[in-house]
Design a protein around this motif. Structure first.
Motif, mmCIF file in Angstrom:
data_model
loop_
_atom_site.group_PDB
_atom_site.id
_atom_site.type_symbol
_atom_site.label_atom_id
_atom_site.label_comp_id
_atom_site.label_asym_id
_atom_site.label_seq_id
_atom_site.Cartn_x
_atom_site.Cartn_y
_atom_site.Cartn_z
ATOM 1 N N LYS A 72 28.837 44.689 -73.185
ATOM 2 C CA LYS A 72 29.882 45.685 -73.452
ATOM 3 C C LYS A 72 29.453 47.083 -73.007
ATOM 4 C CE LYS A 72 31.558 43.180 -77.535
ATOM 5 N NZ LYS A 72 31.662 43.235 -79.018
ATOM 6 N N LEU A 73 28.155 47.369 -73.128
ATOM 7 C CA LEU A 73 27.671 48.727 -72.895
ATOM 8 C C LEU A 73 26.308 48.666 -72.225
ATOM 9 C CD1 LEU A 73 28.072 51.817 -73.632
ATOM 10 C CD2 LEU A 73 26.787 51.331 -75.709
ATOM 11 N N VAL A 74 26.096 49.529 -71.228
ATOM 12 C CA VAL A 74 24.790 49.672 -70.588
ATOM 13 C C VAL A 74 24.388 51.142 -70.672
ATOM 14 C CG1 VAL A 74 23.402 49.325 -68.517
ATOM 15 C CG2 VAL A 74 25.316 47.785 -69.011
ATOM 16 N N ALA A 75 23.218 51.406 -71.211
ATOM 17 C CA ALA A 75 22.708 52.774 -71.350
ATOM 18 C C ALA A 75 21.342 52.867 -70.691
ATOM 19 C CB ALA A 75 22.618 53.165 -72.821
ATOM 20 N N HIS A 76 20.951 54.073 -70.338
ATOM 21 C CA HIS A 76 19.640 54.304 -69.721
ATOM 22 C C HIS A 76 19.041 55.583 -70.285
ATOM 23 C CE1 HIS A 76 16.427 54.445 -66.737
ATOM 24 N NE2 HIS A 76 16.730 55.717 -66.545
ATOM 25 N N THR A 77 17.817 55.487 -70.797
ATOM 26 C CA THR A 77 17.110 56.688 -71.250
ATOM 27 C C THR A 77 16.344 57.292 -70.083
ATOM 28 O OG1 THR A 77 16.920 56.000 -73.564
ATOM 29 C CG2 THR A 77 15.290 57.570 -72.762
ATOM 30 N N ILE A 78 16.550 58.581 -69.863
ATOM 31 C CA ILE A 78 15.873 59.324 -68.796
ATOM 32 C C ILE A 78 14.567 59.837 -69.387
ATOM 33 C CG2 ILE A 78 16.137 61.128 -67.062
ATOM 34 C CD1 ILE A 78 19.196 61.131 -68.244
ATOM 35 N N HIS A 79 13.451 59.268 -68.992
ATOM 36 C CA HIS A 79 12.177 59.549 -69.643
ATOM 37 C C HIS A 79 11.384 60.692 -69.004
ATOM 38 C CE1 HIS A 79 11.905 56.378 -72.677
ATOM 39 N NE2 HIS A 79 12.559 55.604 -71.832
ATOM 40 N N ASN A 80 11.949 61.328 -67.998
ATOM 41 C CA ASN A 80 11.205 62.389 -67.325
ATOM 42 C C ASN A 80 12.205 63.374 -66.753
ATOM 43 O OD1 ASN A 80 8.901 63.710 -66.234
ATOM 44 N ND2 ASN A 80 7.945 61.731 -65.791
ATOM 45 N N VAL A 81 11.708 64.496 -66.238
ATOM 46 C CA VAL A 81 12.617 65.344 -65.478
ATOM 47 C C VAL A 81 13.226 64.466 -64.392
ATOM 48 C CG1 VAL A 81 11.503 67.549 -65.967
ATOM 49 C CG2 VAL A 81 10.647 66.134 -64.090
ATOM 50 N N ALA A 82 14.504 64.680 -64.084
ATOM 51 C CA ALA A 82 15.260 63.694 -63.314
ATOM 52 C C ALA A 82 14.655 63.412 -61.949
ATOM 53 C CB ALA A 82 16.708 64.169 -63.168
ATOM 54 N N TRP A 83 14.153 64.435 -61.284
ATOM 55 C CA TRP A 83 13.595 64.215 -59.949
ATOM 56 C C TRP A 83 12.236 63.529 -60.005
ATOM 57 C CZ3 TRP A 83 9.049 66.768 -59.991
ATOM 58 C CH2 TRP A 83 8.940 67.904 -60.814
ATOM 59 N N GLY A 84 11.601 63.507 -61.174
ATOM 60 C CA GLY A 84 10.299 62.866 -61.305
ATOM 61 C C GLY A 84 10.349 61.480 -61.897
ATOM 62 N N ALA A 136 -2.387 68.709 -69.147
ATOM 63 C CA ALA A 136 -2.278 69.702 -68.069
ATOM 64 C C ALA A 136 -1.252 69.300 -67.017
ATOM 65 C CB ALA A 136 -3.650 69.891 -67.417
ATOM 66 N N SER A 137 -0.221 68.584 -67.396
ATOM 67 C CA SER A 137 0.699 67.943 -66.454
ATOM 68 C C SER A 137 1.403 68.916 -65.516
ATOM 69 C CB SER A 137 1.756 67.159 -67.223
ATOM 70 O OG SER A 137 1.177 66.152 -68.019
ATOM 71 N N HIS A 138 1.759 68.363 -64.339
ATOM 72 C CA HIS A 138 2.643 69.081 -63.419
ATOM 73 C C HIS A 138 4.063 69.125 -63.970
ATOM 74 C CE1 HIS A 138 -0.109 69.489 -60.043
ATOM 75 N NE2 HIS A 138 -0.395 68.200 -60.080
ATOM 76 N N TYR A 139 4.513 68.018 -64.555
ATOM 77 C CA TYR A 139 5.860 67.919 -65.106
ATOM 78 C C TYR A 139 5.847 66.859 -66.209
ATOM 79 C CZ TYR A 139 6.211 63.973 -61.796
ATOM 80 O OH TYR A 139 5.991 62.813 -61.090
ATOM 81 N N GLU A 140 6.804 66.960 -67.122
ATOM 82 C CA GLU A 140 6.902 66.043 -68.250
ATOM 83 C C GLU A 140 8.353 65.914 -68.681
ATOM 84 O OE1 GLU A 140 5.025 64.036 -69.838
ATOM 85 O OE2 GLU A 140 3.007 64.541 -69.141
ATOM 86 N N GLY A 141 8.607 64.910 -69.508
ATOM 87 C CA GLY A 141 9.902 64.770 -70.146
ATOM 88 C C GLY A 141 9.793 65.262 -71.583
ATOM 89 N N THR A 163 0.303 72.521 -70.696
ATOM 90 C CA THR A 163 1.056 73.298 -69.730
ATOM 91 C C THR A 163 2.530 73.300 -70.148
ATOM 92 O OG1 THR A 163 1.088 71.295 -68.367
ATOM 93 C CG2 THR A 163 -0.467 73.030 -67.744
ATOM 94 N N ALA A 164 3.176 74.439 -69.953
ATOM 95 C CA ALA A 164 4.566 74.618 -70.389
ATOM 96 C C ALA A 164 5.511 74.064 -69.328
ATOM 97 C CB ALA A 164 4.847 76.090 -70.647
ATOM 98 N N VAL A 165 5.620 72.741 -69.292
ATOM 99 C CA VAL A 165 6.450 72.076 -68.290
ATOM 100 C C VAL A 165 7.417 71.123 -68.978
ATOM 101 C CG1 VAL A 165 4.714 72.244 -66.468
ATOM 102 C CG2 VAL A 165 4.723 70.244 -67.968
ATOM 103 N N GLY A 166 8.565 70.864 -68.315
ATOM 104 C CA GLY A 166 9.527 69.911 -68.836
ATOM 105 C C GLY A 166 9.931 70.216 -70.265
ATOM 106 N N GLY A 167 9.927 69.181 -71.103
ATOM 107 C CA GLY A 167 10.316 69.343 -72.495
ATOM 108 C C GLY A 167 9.185 69.731 -73.427
#
Length: 385
Positions: A111-123, A282-287, A305-309
């Motif tokens: 009935k339903l399909v969902a997807h969790t985006i676990h990172n910044v979208a481009w990553g 020390a990530s480059h990007y995160e969710g 590091t102040a990245v992503g979420g």
């Protein structure tokens, strides 16, 4: 299916011990059993991992498609058969499983399909082709769920649409209760001084996590970190073993190989955090990294590091320290401030623990997903076909 229960199937690539896999595991394990029948499907074979143990303890159904490495066309009929057998009302995907799951859903017809985006979208999905495929899936009804405001922003930029919901990750905070006796026992077991200041980074050994920046900043400390030891917890990326090898080489070149321990992938992360003093990422990007939540729940002051979420999790100089990405000097200074000041570690760590218990507990995340599932199913029930 239990009478009247909504059947939900989480789908992950494999039972790896990463943040996204643990989040899906926690969600599958903690959905209200009075209303939901919960299953989790791994595309790859079983691994007898801590995730599978946790799922079994909580009564979730555990399934595997036995996909082999690389593209495996045989996974499609196996997945279709499994979905037709389970008859899930909701299929909830994580990470890069869409290329297998969404075609299968055309035949299995949940009935339903969902997807969790676990990172910044481009990553989240490295291949531009597969990002276009994911965008096609969203246009044809897959509901995207963001885990942080910054993830929502990058999702809108990448796909030109809003996410269907924003539901931050959560963890079972009770797993991270302080235990002074266990702290000493773990250190003795690992032959570590009970007096050393232990810095710990829990992150898979892959370029996103930017371990070289951490190693260089740590090396800058020199004698100021003579009583400190850096623990790197995380398995090498099997698709990029050169990266893990380069970290060992860099530690040797920086002259810190005796002050760094590569612990690999571990199933005892709560015990490691309990034994440590400072968490660093020390990530480059995160969710919306579970590792930061776990460290805070364990009472460790995080330096990140102040990245992503990440800035949505840490209040700078109240529950931890944030530094600009790629700023080696700022990271070294933040680490030095905590290594040198036990009272500051305690102050930030206690505040981090309290914040984690009131904001990151698994119940908050699970209840939000339950509302999301029920609301979306209600909308579908009212929509003429």
């Amino acid at each position: 299916m239990k009478n009247g229960h909504i059947r939900v199937a989480q789908v992950i690539p494999a039972f790896n011990m990463g943040g996204a896999e643990w989040m899906a595991t926690y969600l599958a394990a903690h959905l209200d059993s009075e209303r939901f029948e919960s299953h989790i499907i791994s595309l790859h074979p079983p691994r007898q991992s801590p995730l599978e143990v946790y799922l079994a303890q909580h009564g979730a159904g555990i399934h595997s498609v036995y996909k082999q490495k690389g593209f495996d066309a045989r996974a499609y009929p196996r997945l279709i058969r499994l979905l037709r057998q389970l008859k899930p009302d909701i299929v909830h995907t994580h990470q890069t499983v869409g290329r297998y799951v969404y075609p299968a859903c055309l035949l299995a017809r949940p009935k339903l399909v969902a997807h969790t985006i676990h990172n910044v979208a481009w990553g989240e999905i490295g291949s531009r082709f597969w990002r276009r495929f994911q965008g096609w899936a969203y246009r044809f009804g897959v509901l995207p769920v963001s885990i942080a405001k910054e993830v929502s922003r990058t999702f809108q930029q990448e796909y030109g649409r809003e996410s269907a919901a924003l539901i931050p990750n959560g963890i079972p905070t009770e797993r991270y209760t302080a235990d002074p006796a266990a702290r000493i026992a773990w250190r003795r077991q690992e032959r570590l001084s009970t007096e050393a200041v232990l810095l710990v980074c829990v992150a898979g050994l892959r370029p996103q996590k930017n371990h070289p920046l951490l190693l260089r900043a740590y090396a800058q400390l020199g004698e100021a970190a003579a009583n400190a030891l850096l623990l790197l917890v995380g398995a090498p990326d099997p698709t990029n073993l050169v990266y893990a090898e380069s970290l060992q080489q860099l530690a040797q070149e920086l002259g810190i190989v005796e002050r760094v321990r590569f612990l690999g992938g571990r199933g005892d992360v709560p015990a490691i955090l309990n034994a440590a003093d400072i968490f660093v990422l020390a990530s480059h990007y995160e969710g919306n990294p579970l590792s930061v939540m776990e460290a805070m729940a364990a009472g460790l002051p995080p330096v990140c590091t102040a990245v992503g979420g990440v800035p949505e999790l840490i209040q700078h100089e109240r529950t931890g320290l944030l530094v600009p990405p790629e700023d080696e000097a700022a990271l070294a200074e933040a680490l030095h401030s905590l290594i040198a000041d036990a009272s500051l570690r305690l102050q930030l760590g206690q505040a981090a623990r309290e914040y984690a218990r009131t904001h990151f507990d698994i119940a908050v995340m699970v209840q939000a997903y339950e509302r999301f599932y029920l609301d979306r199913l209600s909308v579908l029930a009212r929509t003429p076909r």
